[in-house]
Design an enzyme around this catalytic site. Structure first.
Site, PDB file in Angstrom:
ATOM      1  N   LYS A  13      37.083  36.537  37.842  1.00 27.03           N
ATOM      2  CA  LYS A  13      36.776  35.147  37.428  1.00 27.03           C
ATOM      3  C   LYS A  13      35.776  34.360  38.438  1.00 27.03           C
ATOM      4  O   LYS A  13      34.815  33.720  38.228  1.00 27.03           O
ATOM      5  CB  LYS A  13      37.887  34.364  37.300  1.00 27.03           C
ATOM      6  CG  LYS A  13      39.054  34.837  35.933  1.00 27.03           C
ATOM      7  CD  LYS A  13      40.186  33.883  35.850  1.00 27.03           C
ATOM      8  CE  LYS A  13      40.937  33.979  37.118  1.00 27.03           C
ATOM      9  NZ  LYS A  13      41.715  35.245  37.364  1.00 27.03           N
ATOM     10  N   ARG A  89      46.761  27.323  33.297  1.00 27.40           N
ATOM     11  CA  ARG A  89      47.573  28.605  33.562  1.00 27.40           C
ATOM     12  C   ARG A  89      48.908  28.293  33.033  1.00 27.40           C
ATOM     13  O   ARG A  89      49.748  29.561  33.141  1.00 27.40           O
ATOM     14  CB  ARG A  89      47.751  28.948  34.985  1.00 27.40           C
ATOM     15  CG  ARG A  89      46.955  29.665  35.752  1.00 27.40           C
ATOM     16  CD  ARG A  89      47.251  29.987  37.186  1.00 27.40           C
ATOM     17  NE  ARG A  89      47.099  31.118  37.862  1.00 27.40           N
ATOM     18  CZ  ARG A  89      45.851  31.370  38.517  1.00 27.40           C
ATOM     19  NH1 ARG A  89      44.965  30.562  38.502  1.00 27.40           N
ATOM     20  NH2 ARG A  89      45.811  32.640  39.359  1.00 27.40           N
ATOM     21  N   ARG A 128      39.957  43.848  47.418  1.00 29.22           N
ATOM     22  CA  ARG A 128      38.998  42.562  47.957  1.00 29.22           C
ATOM     23  C   ARG A 128      38.656  42.268  49.374  1.00 29.22           C
ATOM     24  O   ARG A 128      39.933  42.206  49.941  1.00 29.22           O
ATOM     25  CB  ARG A 128      39.448  41.331  47.062  1.00 29.22           C
ATOM     26  CG  ARG A 128      38.760  40.078  47.158  1.00 29.22           C
ATOM     27  CD  ARG A 128      39.086  39.056  46.173  1.00 29.22           C
ATOM     28  NE  ARG A 128      40.674  38.957  45.901  1.00 29.22           N
ATOM     29  CZ  ARG A 128      40.889  38.225  44.867  1.00 29.22           C
ATOM     30  NH1 ARG A 128      39.992  37.836  44.078  1.00 29.22           N
ATOM     31  NH2 ARG A 128      42.451  38.136  44.795  1.00 29.22           N
ATOM     32  N   ARG A 156      42.834  38.051  51.731  1.00 26.66           N
ATOM     33  CA  ARG A 156      43.516  36.940  51.191  1.00 26.66           C
ATOM     34  C   ARG A 156      45.137  37.423  51.459  1.00 26.66           C
ATOM     35  O   ARG A 156      45.398  38.410  51.108  1.00 26.66           O
ATOM     36  CB  ARG A 156      43.256  36.742  49.809  1.00 26.66           C
ATOM     37  CG  ARG A 156      42.301  35.469  49.526  1.00 26.66           C
ATOM     38  CD  ARG A 156      41.930  35.167  48.051  1.00 26.66           C
ATOM     39  NE  ARG A 156      42.954  35.285  46.911  1.00 26.66           N
ATOM     40  CZ  ARG A 156      43.100  34.996  45.853  1.00 26.66           C
ATOM     41  NH1 ARG A 156      41.723  34.709  45.505  1.00 26.66           N
ATOM     42  NH2 ARG A 156      43.826  34.818  44.996  1.00 26.66           N
ATOM     43  N   ARG A 167      51.811  38.314  40.425  1.00 26.48           N
ATOM     44  CA  ARG A 167      50.964  37.349  39.793  1.00 26.48           C
ATOM     45  C   ARG A 167      50.700  37.967  38.527  1.00 26.48           C
ATOM     46  O   ARG A 167      50.456  37.301  37.506  1.00 26.48           O
ATOM     47  CB  ARG A 167      49.667  37.540  40.480  1.00 26.48           C
ATOM     48  CG  ARG A 167      49.777  36.306  41.773  1.00 26.48           C
ATOM     49  CD  ARG A 167      48.661  36.887  43.090  1.00 26.48           C
ATOM     50  NE  ARG A 167      47.316  36.848  42.687  1.00 26.48           N
ATOM     51  CZ  ARG A 167      46.457  37.321  43.637  1.00 26.48           C
ATOM     52  NH1 ARG A 167      46.863  38.066  44.372  1.00 26.48           N
ATOM     53  NH2 ARG A 167      45.235  37.133  43.039  1.00 26.48           N
TER      54      ARG A 167
END
Ligand code: AP5
Length: 210
Positions: A13, A89, A128, A156, A167
Site C-alpha cells: 500500500k 480497517r 522491509r 519498523r 497483524r
C-alpha cells in the site's frame, strides 16, 4: 481522486501510494500508520496510547484513529483529493468515514484491493527497511537500497515475524469484513499485488481508468 488503498500488511500500500501520487500530483497521501508512528516518535499522549497496540500488531482503538482522520480530512489540502492508506480497517471506521463524507457531500471513487497471499506477506514485512531521511521504503531482497543509503536504514518495531502474524490475523478477522460495505456501493476493484512494483502500478492505474 478520492481513493482507499486496501490490503493486508505488506501488500504494498505504501509503495503503491507513492507511485500513484507521482501520476496524480496534488492528491494527499493519508496513511494512518504513518500518522500514528509520527505521534509515537513525538511522544504525544496519542502516541503513548497507540504504541503498545502497534508493537503487538493489534489495532489502535477506533475512536483514536477516526479522530486523527476526520481532523485531517477537514484540511484545505484534501479538497484536491486524497488517498487513504490503512484506513478504514474496521466496519465502525468505514461507517464513521462514510458519515463524514456524507456530511461534506463527497464520496470515495474507488477502493483498490491489493491482493497478496499470506505466505508472501511475512517475507515482505520482515525484509522491509526504511530510509529515515527520505522515508523511502526498501526490501533487503526485492528492492535493495543503494550502497550509500544502506548503512542508515531502519526496521519498523512491528516488523517482527510475531507481530506480522498478529497483524495478518487482525486483517482477516477485522479488516476483510469491511469489503462488503464497499462492494454494496460498487466501489471495489481488485488488483494482483504480486510482481514488479511498476507492473502493479500499471495494473492499479488501468483498473482506475476502467
Ligand atoms: P500500517 O503502517 O498501516 O501497516 P500495514 O497496513 O500493516 O501495512 P504496511 O505499512 O506494513 O505495509 P504496506 O502494505 O504499506 O506495504 P509496503 O509498501 O511497505 O499500520 C501499522 C499499525 O498501525 C497497525 O498494525 C495498527 O496497530 C496501527 N494502525 C494503522 N492504521 C490503523 C487503523 N485504521 N485502525 C487501527 N489501527 C491502525 O511494502 C512492504 C514491503 O514489501 C516493503 O519492503 C516493499 O519494498 C516490499 N514490496 C512492496 N511491493 C512489492 C512488490 N510488488 N514486490 C516485492 N516486494 C514489494
Amino acid at each position: 481522486m478520492r481513493l482507499i488503498l486496501f490490503g493486508p500488511p505488506g501488500a504494498g500500500k505504501g509503495t503503491q501510494a507513492a507511485r500513484i501520487l507521482e501520476h496524480n500530483p496534488g492528491v494527499v497521501h493519508l496513511s494512518t500508520g504513518d500518522m500514528l508512528r509520527a505521534a509515537v516518535a513525538a511522544g504525544t499522549e496519542l502516541g503513548k496510547a497507540a504504541d503498545g497496540y502497534m508493537k503487538a500488531g493489534d489495532l489502535v482503538p477506533d475512536d483514536v484513529v477516526c479522530g486523527l482522520i476526520v481532523e485531517r480530512l477537514a484540511s484545505p489540502d484534501c479538497e484536491h483529493g486524497f488517498l487513504l492508506d490503512g484506513f478504514p480497517r474496521t466496519l465502525s471506521q468505514a461507517e464513521s468515514l462514510q458519515s463524514e463524507l456524507d456530511r461534506a457531500k463527497i464520496d470515495i471513487d474507488r477502493v483498490v484491493v491489493l491482493e497478496v497471499a499470506d505466505d508472501l506477506i511475512v517475507e515482505r514485512i520482515t525484509g522491509r527497511r526504511m530510509d529515515p531521511e527520505t522515508k523511502r521504503i526498501y526490501h533487503i531482497k526485492f528492492s535493495p537500497a543503494p550502497e550509500d543509503v544502506s548503512s542508515r536504514l531502519v526496521q519498523r518495531a512491528d516488523d517482527t515475524e510475531d507481530a506480522c502474524r498478529a497483524r495478518l490475523a487482525k486483517y482477516h478477522s477485522e479488516t476483510l469484513p469491511v469489503l462488503p460495505f464497499y462492494e454494496a456501493r460498487n466501489k471495489v476493484v481488485r488488483v494482483d499485488g504480486v510482481g514488479d512494483p511498476a507492473e502493479v502500478t500499471s495494473r492499479v492505474l488501468s483498473a482506475l481508468a476502467r
